[in-house]
Design a protein around this motif. Structure first.
Motif, short mmCIF file in Angstrom:
data_model
loop_
_atom_site.label_atom_id
_atom_site.label_comp_id
_atom_site.label_asym_id
_atom_site.label_seq_id
_atom_site.Cartn_x
_atom_site.Cartn_y
_atom_site.Cartn_z
N GLY A 146 28.12 -8.49 37.42
CA GLY A 146 29.19 -9.47 37.36
C GLY A 146 30.15 -9.11 36.24
N THR A 147 31.24 -9.83 36.16
CA THR A 147 32.24 -9.56 35.14
C THR A 147 31.70 -9.90 33.76
OG1 THR A 147 33.16 -11.77 35.41
CG2 THR A 147 34.14 -10.01 36.71
N GLY A 148 32.35 -9.38 32.73
CA GLY A 148 31.93 -9.66 31.37
C GLY A 148 32.04 -11.14 31.05
N GLY A 149 31.00 -11.70 30.43
CA GLY A 149 31.02 -13.09 30.02
C GLY A 149 30.62 -14.08 31.09
N VAL A 150 30.23 -13.61 32.27
CA VAL A 150 29.91 -14.53 33.36
C VAL A 150 28.53 -15.18 33.19
CG1 VAL A 150 28.78 -12.92 34.97
CG2 VAL A 150 30.22 -14.79 35.86
N GLY A 151 27.73 -14.66 32.27
CA GLY A 151 26.43 -15.27 32.01
C GLY A 151 25.24 -14.46 32.50
N LYS A 152 25.41 -13.16 32.66
CA LYS A 152 24.33 -12.32 33.19
C LYS A 152 23.13 -12.29 32.25
CE LYS A 152 26.98 -8.66 33.35
NZ LYS A 152 28.27 -9.25 32.90
N THR A 153 23.39 -12.15 30.96
CA THR A 153 22.28 -12.04 30.00
C THR A 153 21.48 -13.32 29.94
OG1 THR A 153 23.48 -10.41 28.66
CG2 THR A 153 21.69 -11.61 27.59
N SER A 154 22.16 -14.46 29.84
CA SER A 154 21.46 -15.74 29.77
C SER A 154 20.60 -15.96 31.01
CB SER A 154 22.46 -16.89 29.63
OG SER A 154 23.18 -16.79 28.42
#
Length: 323
Positions: A146-154
């Motif tokens: 997904g795009t940067g900042g979309v919440g992938k890590t969380s």
């Protein structure tokens, strides 16, 4: 645990395990003892007496037994390749005639705790979390893109915490975003897992050390080293059947076993829902905005007087939490 590498083979004497690539090759116990003696001293001639003493300690056996087992080793190494590897020296014995690299990797200590943190509250991602959890149950490599900042890590941390109980050695997080040189990733992963490696080929040693592990590895921010990440993931999954990998990236790794989940932005309210706070509050993008705003400015609240402005801000951000 020492491993000897030669050509396309790896040999681990302690486990009497011979591998061609990642595929085990059948070899008898006596033959394994003879092979161990040869690879420990490559290029040197070992006498028949030395080899027989290694394979049959304290026993008196016919020299033909040695010949039969040497033939079995040559066959296990691939016929012609085996013939080139083990050379008979008339009247003396045998020598191992191909280059051998020896390395040692100490498996992770059982006392080391998994590195997975507790993630922030999950907002608007329950369906995505359930879908990714199902994918992990069916596939050993899943990448959230997904795009940067979309919440992938969380999301990855949340899913990994839920899945960790299904892995005997828990779940571990490695942030690839802080590693500037892709060549250092394998070493950083070994250090994070507590694997002590003494080898030029760190990845090969790491794969061997994790062979009996059952763990979920979270590879975060992989977009900076897609090719190296794919190589590492493939090597570890081939070597260790108990491992699973959950990756986050702006692009797919394009690894052989990969399954991809595309994470969309959080759902935004339509214009019709931006007239009242009650309707707007039902949408994840607004919920996350309110949660972040309350954390930074205590006492902030959504009401009918500011709902249109807050909806406009979230729409400008395209529902991406951290843009």
């Amino acid at each position: 645990m020492k491993t000897y590498c030669f050509g396309e083979h790896q040999f681990i004497p302690e486990r009497q395990l011979l591998l061609h690539g990642t595929t085990p090759v059948r070899i008898g116990g006596r033959a394994a003892d003879i092979l161990a003696a040869l690879v420990e001293r490559p290029g040197q001639v070992l006498t028949k007496d030395e080899l027989m003493a290694r394979a049959w300690p304290g026993l008196v056996v016919e020299p033909a037994n040695l010949k039969v087992n040497v033939a079995a080793i040559r066959k296990a190494l691939g016929g012609e390749a085996g013939e080139r590897s083990i050379i008979a020296v008339n009247g003396r014995g045998y020598r191992f005639a191909v280059p051998v690299e020896a390395w040692t990797a100490t498996p992770p200590t059982a006392l080391r705790k998994p590195s997975l943190p507790v993630g922030p509250p999950l907002i608007g991602r329950a369906e995505a979390a359930a879908h990714i959890t199902r994918l992990l149950g069916q596939h050993r490599l899943v990448t959230i893109i997904g795009t940067g900042g979309v919440g992938k890590t969380s999301l990855a941390i949340h899913v990994a915490n839920l899945a960790a109980e299904g892995y005997r050695h828990g779940a571990w997080l490695l942030d690839f975003g802080i590693i500037s040189d892709p060549a250092c990733i394998a070493g950083a992963l070994a250090a994070e897992l507590g694997v002590t490696v003494q080898a030029d080929d760190i990845l090969a040693a790491l794969a061997q050390a994790l062979r009996d592990w059952q763990a979920l590895l979270v590879f975060d921010c992989c977009e900076q080293a897609l090719e190296e990440t794919a190589r590492i993931a493939t090597r570890l999954l081939d070597a260790a059947p108990g491992l699973g990998i959950l990756a986050t990236s702006r692009e797919a790794l394009r690894a052989r076993q990969e399954r991809v989940y595309v994470l969309p932005p959080l759902e935004l309210p339509p214009y019709s829902a931006c007239r009242t706070a009650e309707k707007a509050r039902a949408f994840p993008a607004i919920q996350l905005f309110l949660e972040r705003a309350a954390a930074r400015a205590g006492g902030f609240s959504l009401d009918d007087s500011n709902v249109a402005e807050i909806c406009a801000i979230c729409r400008t951000l395209d529902g991406v939490p951290w843009r």
